[in-house]
Design an enzyme around this catalytic site. Structure first.
Site, PDB file in Angstrom:
ATOM      1  CB  CYS A  33      10.474  -0.361   2.445  1.00 35.98           C
ATOM      2  SG  CYS A  33      10.841   0.349   1.082  1.00 35.98           S
ATOM      3  CG  PHE A  37      -0.153   0.427   2.454  1.00 34.38           C
ATOM      4  CD1 PHE A  37      -0.128   1.693   2.876  1.00 34.38           C
ATOM      5  CD2 PHE A  37       0.098  -0.618   3.339  1.00 34.38           C
ATOM      6  CE1 PHE A  37       0.739   2.162   4.169  1.00 34.38           C
ATOM      7  CE2 PHE A  37       1.182  -0.086   4.539  1.00 34.38           C
ATOM      8  CZ  PHE A  37       0.915   1.303   4.878  1.00 34.38           C
ATOM      9  CE  LYS A  92      -3.226  -8.390  -4.508  1.00 33.46           C
ATOM     10  NZ  LYS A  92      -3.428  -7.382  -3.360  1.00 33.46           N
ATOM     11  CD  GLU A 129      -5.466  -6.017   0.185  1.00 31.59           C
ATOM     12  OE1 GLU A 129      -4.288  -5.908  -0.789  1.00 31.59           O
ATOM     13  OE2 GLU A 129      -5.602  -6.720   1.119  1.00 31.59           O
ATOM     14  CD  GLU A 153       8.673  -2.838   8.122  1.00 33.09           C
ATOM     15  OE1 GLU A 153       7.918  -4.127   8.021  1.00 33.09           O
ATOM     16  OE2 GLU A 153       9.220  -2.335   7.183  1.00 33.09           O
ATOM     17  CB  SER A 167       4.887  -7.413   5.457  1.00 29.28           C
ATOM     18  OG  SER A 167       4.067  -8.638   5.166  1.00 29.28           O
TER      19      SER A 167
HETATM   20  P1  NAD Z   1       1.560  -6.862   3.019  1.00 25.76           P
HETATM   21  O1  NAD Z   1       2.585  -7.767   3.230  1.00 25.76           O
HETATM   22  O2  NAD Z   1       0.563  -6.832   3.934  1.00 25.76           O
HETATM   23  O3  NAD Z   1       0.885  -6.615   1.376  1.00 25.76           O
HETATM   24  C1  NAD Z   1       1.574  -6.801   0.371  1.00 25.76           C
HETATM   25  C2  NAD Z   1       0.635  -7.374  -0.835  1.00 25.76           C
HETATM   26  O4  NAD Z   1       0.727  -8.830  -0.327  1.00 25.76           O
HETATM   27  C3  NAD Z   1      -0.472  -6.776  -0.701  1.00 25.76           C
HETATM   28  O5  NAD Z   1      -0.635  -6.636  -2.433  1.00 25.76           O
HETATM   29  C4  NAD Z   1      -1.449  -7.651   0.056  1.00 25.76           C
HETATM   30  O6  NAD Z   1      -2.765  -7.776  -0.741  1.00 25.76           O
HETATM   31  C5  NAD Z   1      -0.862  -9.131  -0.512  1.00 25.76           C
HETATM   32  N1  NAD Z   1      -1.132  -9.844   0.783  1.00 25.76           N
HETATM   33  C6  NAD Z   1      -1.287  -9.538   2.137  1.00 25.76           C
HETATM   34  N2  NAD Z   1      -1.617 -10.670   2.800  1.00 25.76           N
HETATM   35  C7  NAD Z   1      -1.544 -11.909   1.980  1.00 25.76           C
HETATM   36  C8  NAD Z   1      -1.656 -13.282   2.385  1.00 25.76           C
HETATM   37  N3  NAD Z   1      -1.796 -13.524   3.499  1.00 25.76           N
HETATM   38  N4  NAD Z   1      -1.404 -13.877   0.952  1.00 25.76           N
HETATM   39  C9  NAD Z   1      -1.077 -13.486  -0.087  1.00 25.76           C
HETATM   40  N5  NAD Z   1      -0.853 -12.032  -0.418  1.00 25.76           N
HETATM   41  C10 NAD Z   1      -1.102 -11.298   0.627  1.00 25.76           C
HETATM   42  O7  NAD Z   1       2.373  -5.288   2.963  1.00 25.76           O
HETATM   43  P2  NAD Z   1       1.789  -4.065   3.027  1.00 25.76           P
HETATM   44  O8  NAD Z   1       1.328  -3.713   4.571  1.00 25.76           O
HETATM   45  O9  NAD Z   1       0.976  -3.693   2.059  1.00 25.76           O
HETATM   46  O10 NAD Z   1       3.036  -3.027   2.886  1.00 25.76           O
HETATM   47  C11 NAD Z   1       3.908  -2.584   4.013  1.00 25.76           C
HETATM   48  C12 NAD Z   1       5.209  -3.513   4.159  1.00 25.76           C
HETATM   49  O11 NAD Z   1       5.773  -3.542   2.722  1.00 25.76           O
HETATM   50  C13 NAD Z   1       6.330  -3.176   5.119  1.00 25.76           C
HETATM   51  O12 NAD Z   1       6.578  -4.224   5.665  1.00 25.76           O
HETATM   52  C14 NAD Z   1       7.275  -2.409   4.215  1.00 25.76           C
HETATM   53  O13 NAD Z   1       8.691  -2.385   4.662  1.00 25.76           O
HETATM   54  C15 NAD Z   1       7.172  -3.339   2.947  1.00 25.76           C
HETATM   55  N6  NAD Z   1       7.963  -2.696   1.913  1.00 25.76           N
HETATM   56  C16 NAD Z   1       8.873  -3.293   1.205  1.00 25.76           C
HETATM   57  C17 NAD Z   1       9.442  -2.573   0.249  1.00 25.76           C
HETATM   58  C18 NAD Z   1      10.784  -3.123  -0.317  1.00 25.76           C
HETATM   59  O14 NAD Z   1      11.527  -2.753  -1.197  1.00 25.76           O
HETATM   60  N7  NAD Z   1      11.770  -3.681   0.447  1.00 25.76           N
HETATM   61  C19 NAD Z   1       9.222  -1.277  -0.274  1.00 25.76           C
HETATM   62  C20 NAD Z   1       7.850  -1.053   0.021  1.00 25.76           C
HETATM   63  C21 NAD Z   1       7.166  -1.627   1.235  1.00 25.76           C
END
Ligand code: NAD
Length: 501
Positions: free
Chosen positions: A282, A150, A174, A177, A384, A227
């Site tokens: 991040c 997000f 994808k 959401e 984090e 994450s």
């Molecule tokens: P998230 O892991 O909750 O979601 C990321 C994606 O995974 C979304 O599209 C979500 O719909 C999907 N998802 C969520 N739960 C899932 C499941 N159980 N099974 C399959 N898919 C699932 O992350 P977030 O809260 O949207 O974003 C924040 C996180 O992203 C932080 O940990 C941040 O550090 C990380 N991030 C990392 C970078 C990087 O380049 N390393 C960059 C931006 C964000």
């Protein structure tokens, strides 16, 4: 009535048919502004088939023709900068200048992708042995998928699909959401720029959509940013299903402050990188490592009034320095961490909990929090938090600071602030971190370098965008040819060295 969003499949908007929806909020007001359809397996399968059907023609399109579409896409993105930035801010909550900044960094990847004819040039060696030449080329991987978080709803998807598509692949995105609108708008603009139907598709969804992408045999490669627990799942499941996977994950970025650092510069850097975008980056700095007690004291003295004075406001206020948190759930989680930090014995110097903005009482706002005397055993140090909470850890010397950085499970970014070249050089050599800043707090590489962390901040072999992006989204093929073909060598039973010819 609440607006209903759509998927984008085969060049057009498609209504969701699963009957399942997620709420999209305006985090500043707490109101639901739209419902996003959560795709069923069958809808994702349709998008995958559409992308698979579009693949042969797109892969055969000359790179220079692909680049023409990218030039046009770039122009359209800039022409719609205000509109896309507003979509980002309205669903994510970040300030408008920050939204424009993320869009600009995404567009830089599009600009890099405009150079694809040059980037895809192969290698050729005449005469590797008698009458034998070798050359190598890079071919598209196939149908690629992207799963994005997000926190950068425009930029992170643009780390992926422009590179994949420039390399001749087709793509199913994808997006998160929580804030899908920037991607849905960008894909329309790409289509307007001349991208053929089916080359880029967007399906909205949750685990069901992601699991379909992870297991469907027609998907060849998956890029994930999000994450660490989810990224690890994506990586292991995708690999087990025979796909090429890169999963960029969570972070705990340290900034080491040496006693000789320029403290004005340090303070500005920590305020911007710790609290910008409400810490939901991040590459946010969430740990300031003060080397020496005096450095720690001065840091706290300088930071505390600045953190207390942060202008927290919705993005519609041009003075806003920090917007709301993305969701109520995320806000509660961050507040929970602040409670935990107090219980663990850290000193809460600035308490941003309980902030209420007139007219925005239901918004997901909090003020900046500042902890002092945080120690490595505390959860507020190990985890984090992904919010506007900065921890100051004090160490006796540089070696202890470096050890902290290296012992942490995450290895996305780190910075050192110092005027001493020896220390800076030692840090850049020895920190087990993917991206390092020297007197630069958020060292996000420009589009012609590549982004990626070490340790549990990245699963997979390739970083994202830049030349690493080209490598991830292509397969290498190497040819060995003998001309003229008429030369008889007889049957050869031993493995030949090139010098045998
Ligand atoms: P998230 O892991 O909750 O979601 C990321 C994606 O995974 C979304 O599209 C979500 O719909 C999907 N998802 C969520 N739960 C899932 C499941 N159980 N099974 C399959 N898919 C699932 O992350 P977030 O809260 O949207 O974003 C924040 C996180 O992203 C932080 O940990 C941040 O550090 C990380 N991030 C990392 C970078 C990087 O380049 N390393 C960059 C931006 C964000």
């Amino acid at each position: 009535m609440t607006r209903e969003m759509h998927h984008f499949i085969g060049g057009k908007a498609e209504k969701g048919t699963s009957g399942r929806f997620g709420d999209v909020f305006n985090p500043a007001t707490g109101e639901v502004t739209a419902r996003v359809p959560l795709a069923a397996k069958s809808e994702v399968e349709t998008a995958i088939q559409v992308a698979a059907d579009a693949l042969p023609a797109w892969a055969a399109t000359p790179p220079s023709r692909r680049a023409q579409i990218f030039y046009k896409f770039r122009e359209l993105l800039y022409a719609h900068e205000e509109e896309i930035a507003s979509l980002i801010s309205a669903e994510h909550g970040k300030t408008l200048p920050d939204a424009k900044g993320e869009l600009a960094r995404g567009i830089e990847v599009v600009e890099f992708a405009c150079g694809i004819p040059h980037l895809l040039k192969g290698e050729y060696t005449e005469g590797v042995a008698g009458n034998i030449d070798s050359h190598s080329i890079r071919q598209p991987v196939g149908v690629c998928a992207g799963i994005t978080p997000f926190n950068f709803p425009a930029m992170v998807p643009m780390w992926m699909y422009p590179m994949a598509i420039a390399c001749g692949n087709t793509f199913v995105l994808k997006p998160s959401e929580k804030d899908p609108s920037p991607s849905l708008r960008a894909v329309e603009l790409f289509q307007e720029a001349g991208l053929p139907d089916g080359v880029l598709n967007v399906v909205n969804g949750d685990k069901e959509a992601v699991d379909t992408l992870l297991t469907d045999p027609r998907i060849d490669a998956i890029s994930f940013v999000g994450s660490t627990p989810i990224g690890e799942y994506i990586y292991s499941t995708g690999c087990a299903n025979g796909k090429r996977v890169q999963a960029l994950c969570g972070a705990k970025n340290h900034m080491v402050v040496m006693p000789d650092a320029d403290m004005d510069q340090v303070t500005d850097a920590l305020i911007g990188s710790g609290y910008g975008s409400a810490g939901e980056r991040c590459m946010a700095i969430s740990v300031a490592v003060a080397v020496g007690e005096e450095t720690g004291d001065e840091l706290i003295e300088r930071l505390a009034p600045r953190v207390s004075a942060l202008k927290v406001a919705p993005y519609t206020d041009p003075e806003s320095e920090m917007g709301p948190i993305v969701s109520r759930e995320a806000l509660d989680k961050i507040m929970g961490y602040v409670d935990t930090g107090i219980k663990e014995g850290a000193e809460l110097v600035v308490d941003g909990r309980g902030l209420s903005l007139q007219g925005y009482e239901d918004g997901f706002f909090m003020g900046g929090c500042l902890f002092d005397r945080v120690t490595p055993d505390m959860k507020i140090y190990t985890d984090e938090i992904f919010g506007p909470v900065l921890s100051v850890v004090r160490t006796k010397n540089y070696d202890q600071a470096l050890k902290l950085v290296n012992d942490h499970e995450y290895g996305n970014g780190a910075a050192i602030f110092t005027r001493d070249g020896d220390t800076a050089r030692d840090f850049t050599s020895n920190a087990r971190i993917g991206m390092i800043g020297v007197n630069v707090p958020i060292p996000v590489p420009v589009a012609y370098y590549s982004f990626g962390g070490w340790k549990r901040s990245l699963f997979g072999d390739h970083h994202i965008y830049g030349m690493e992006g080209v490598r991830f989204y292509t397969r290498l093929k190497t040819m060995t040819s003998r001309w003229p073909s008429g030369i008889r060598t007889g049957a050869e039973f031993h493995f030949k060295r090139s010098s045998d010819h």
